[in-house]
Design a protein around this motif. Structure first.
Motif, PDB file in Angstrom:
ATOM      1  N   GLU A 205       4.515 -10.341  -3.383  1.00 49.34           N
ATOM      2  CA  GLU A 205       3.820  -9.105  -3.719  1.00 49.34           C
ATOM      3  C   GLU A 205       2.325  -9.282  -3.489  1.00 49.34           C
ATOM      4  O   GLU A 205       1.791 -10.382  -3.585  1.00 49.34           O
ATOM      5  CB  GLU A 205       4.112  -8.717  -5.164  1.00 49.34           C
ATOM      6  CG  GLU A 205       3.745  -9.758  -6.195  1.00 49.34           C
ATOM      7  CD  GLU A 205       4.322  -9.430  -7.565  1.00 49.34           C
ATOM      8  OE1 GLU A 205       5.068  -8.446  -7.694  1.00 49.34           O
ATOM      9  OE2 GLU A 205       4.022 -10.183  -8.509  1.00 49.34           O
ATOM     10  N   GLY A 206       1.646  -8.188  -3.132  1.00 45.43           N
ATOM     11  CA  GLY A 206       0.231  -8.279  -2.813  1.00 45.43           C
ATOM     12  C   GLY A 206      -0.449  -6.935  -2.867  1.00 45.43           C
ATOM     13  O   GLY A 206      -0.032  -6.045  -3.615  1.00 45.43           O
ATOM     14  N   THR A 207      -1.439  -6.767  -2.017  1.00 42.21           N
ATOM     15  CA  THR A 207      -2.275  -5.559  -2.083  1.00 42.21           C
ATOM     16  C   THR A 207      -2.291  -4.753  -0.790  1.00 42.21           C
ATOM     17  O   THR A 207      -2.866  -3.664  -0.762  1.00 42.21           O
ATOM     18  CB  THR A 207      -3.725  -5.956  -2.414  1.00 42.21           C
ATOM     19  OG1 THR A 207      -4.232  -6.819  -1.384  1.00 42.21           O
ATOM     20  CG2 THR A 207      -3.810  -6.668  -3.761  1.00 42.21           C
ATOM     21  N   VAL A 208      -1.672  -5.265   0.271  1.00 40.78           N
ATOM     22  CA  VAL A 208      -1.756  -4.617   1.576  1.00 40.78           C
ATOM     23  C   VAL A 208      -0.475  -3.824   1.850  1.00 40.78           C
ATOM     24  O   VAL A 208       0.631  -4.355   1.678  1.00 40.78           O
ATOM     25  CB  VAL A 208      -1.975  -5.664   2.687  1.00 40.78           C
ATOM     26  CG1 VAL A 208      -2.105  -4.980   4.047  1.00 40.78           C
ATOM     27  CG2 VAL A 208      -3.206  -6.512   2.392  1.00 40.78           C
ATOM     28  N   PRO A 209      -0.563  -2.573   2.290  1.00 40.01           N
ATOM     29  CA  PRO A 209       0.635  -1.826   2.662  1.00 40.01           C
ATOM     30  C   PRO A 209       1.442  -2.564   3.727  1.00 40.01           C
ATOM     31  O   PRO A 209       0.887  -3.312   4.548  1.00 40.01           O
ATOM     32  CB  PRO A 209       0.079  -0.501   3.186  1.00 40.01           C
ATOM     33  CG  PRO A 209      -1.242  -0.356   2.505  1.00 40.01           C
ATOM     34  CD  PRO A 209      -1.787  -1.748   2.400  1.00 40.01           C
ATOM     35  N   ILE A 210       2.742  -2.343   3.726  1.00 44.35           N
ATOM     36  CA  ILE A 210       3.640  -3.173   4.537  1.00 44.35           C
ATOM     37  C   ILE A 210       3.336  -3.127   6.022  1.00 44.35           C
ATOM     38  O   ILE A 210       3.238  -4.173   6.681  1.00 44.35           O
ATOM     39  CB  ILE A 210       5.098  -2.764   4.255  1.00 44.35           C
ATOM     40  CG1 ILE A 210       5.508  -3.251   2.858  1.00 44.35           C
ATOM     41  CG2 ILE A 210       6.050  -3.335   5.310  1.00 44.35           C
ATOM     42  CD1 ILE A 210       6.816  -2.687   2.364  1.00 44.35           C
ATOM     43  N   VAL A 211       3.199  -1.958   6.599  1.00 38.61           N
ATOM     44  CA  VAL A 211       2.989  -1.894   8.048  1.00 38.61           C
ATOM     45  C   VAL A 211       1.666  -2.536   8.461  1.00 38.61           C
ATOM     46  O   VAL A 211       1.646  -3.342   9.402  1.00 38.61           O
ATOM     47  CB  VAL A 211       3.110  -0.446   8.558  1.00 38.61           C
ATOM     48  CG1 VAL A 211       2.709  -0.354  10.021  1.00 38.61           C
ATOM     49  CG2 VAL A 211       4.547   0.060   8.372  1.00 38.61           C
ATOM     50  N   PRO A 212       0.538  -2.243   7.810  1.00 33.65           N
ATOM     51  CA  PRO A 212      -0.688  -2.967   8.150  1.00 33.65           C
ATOM     52  C   PRO A 212      -0.562  -4.481   7.950  1.00 33.65           C
ATOM     53  O   PRO A 212      -1.136  -5.259   8.721  1.00 33.65           O
ATOM     54  CB  PRO A 212      -1.728  -2.366   7.202  1.00 33.65           C
ATOM     55  CG  PRO A 212      -1.225  -0.996   6.922  1.00 33.65           C
ATOM     56  CD  PRO A 212       0.262  -1.137   6.869  1.00 33.65           C
TER      57      PRO A 212
END
Length: 222
Positions: A205-212
């Motif tokens: 888990e993190g902070t960046v949207p999946i496609v980017p």
């Protein structure tokens, strides 16, 4: 897009099948237990009963033929011994790759495990160590197959928390948790993006949207 998912009754596989069917694609779930047919069909997938620990390449090829992609999401599961980590997590993954090659299906997405390239530290539980080594061997085998456009996703500790759609995704990331919802979304995004072929990526888990996040990890490949 017709996508054959090995381990079709797994929690990630069922989530992926729902995403695919919701988009109008045709997921097919390979399952060992006929009692699981209804669950797979409820997720919007065609269910095919076949025990990958006993199946031949020809039997798997008959299911895979005509698909646009295959996904390996099978696992021996909790409570299984070291021997089944090898027969499912390694040998069944290779069997699916053999079938894909035999039928000209070049797209293969693998669900692996974070840290699989590293030897388990001294004192690791013997069954978990066997699991980790089986995952590494399966990944190494897949990466050796030049005929396949493979992508390997290595999730961290899986949870049933709701997905956030935001991840940390790279060649190596700090160990952490990842909702199964988000793993399924990453698999779908990878299937839809050919530039992810040839990538082995760890996922938490993190902070960046999946496609980017996938695009950044791919770098100049996109």
């Amino acid at each position: 897009m017709r996508v054959v998912i090995a381990g079709g009754h797994g929690q990630i596989a069922l989530r992926l099948a729902k995403l695919l069917s919701g988009d109008g694609d045709q997921p097919v779930g390979i399952i060992r237990n006929p009692d699981h047919v209804a669950d797979v069909e409820a997720a919007g997938a065609e269910a095919v009963v076949l025990d990958l620990e006993k199946a031949s390449v020809d039997e798997v090829a008959a299911i895979v033929r005509g698909a646009d992609a295959v996904v390996f999401a099978a696992g021996a599961g909790p409570g299984s011994g070291a021997a089944r980590k090898d027969t499912v997590d390694r040998r069944a993954a290779a069997l699916l790759a053999d079938a894909a090659e035999a039928t000209g299906v070049d797209r293969y997405v693998m669900v692996s495990a974070i840290g699989a390239d590293k030897e388990p530290p001294a004192g690791t539980d013997a069954v978990y160590a066997a699991y980790s080594r089986a995952k590494k061997a399966a990944d190494d085998d897949l990466r050796s197959r030049s005929a396949l456009a493979w992508t390997i996703i290595r999730p961290g500790r899986l949870t049933d928390e709701p997905g956030t759609g935001r991840v940390a995704l790279d060649v190596e990331v700090e160990r952490g948790n990842i909702p199964r919802d988000d793993v399924a979304e990453v698999l779908l995004a990878a299937l839809r993006r050919p530039f992810t072929a040839g990538l082995t990526l760890e996922l938490v888990e993190g902070t960046v949207p999946i496609v980017p996040a996938l695009t950044d990890a791919a770098g100049d490949r996109r």
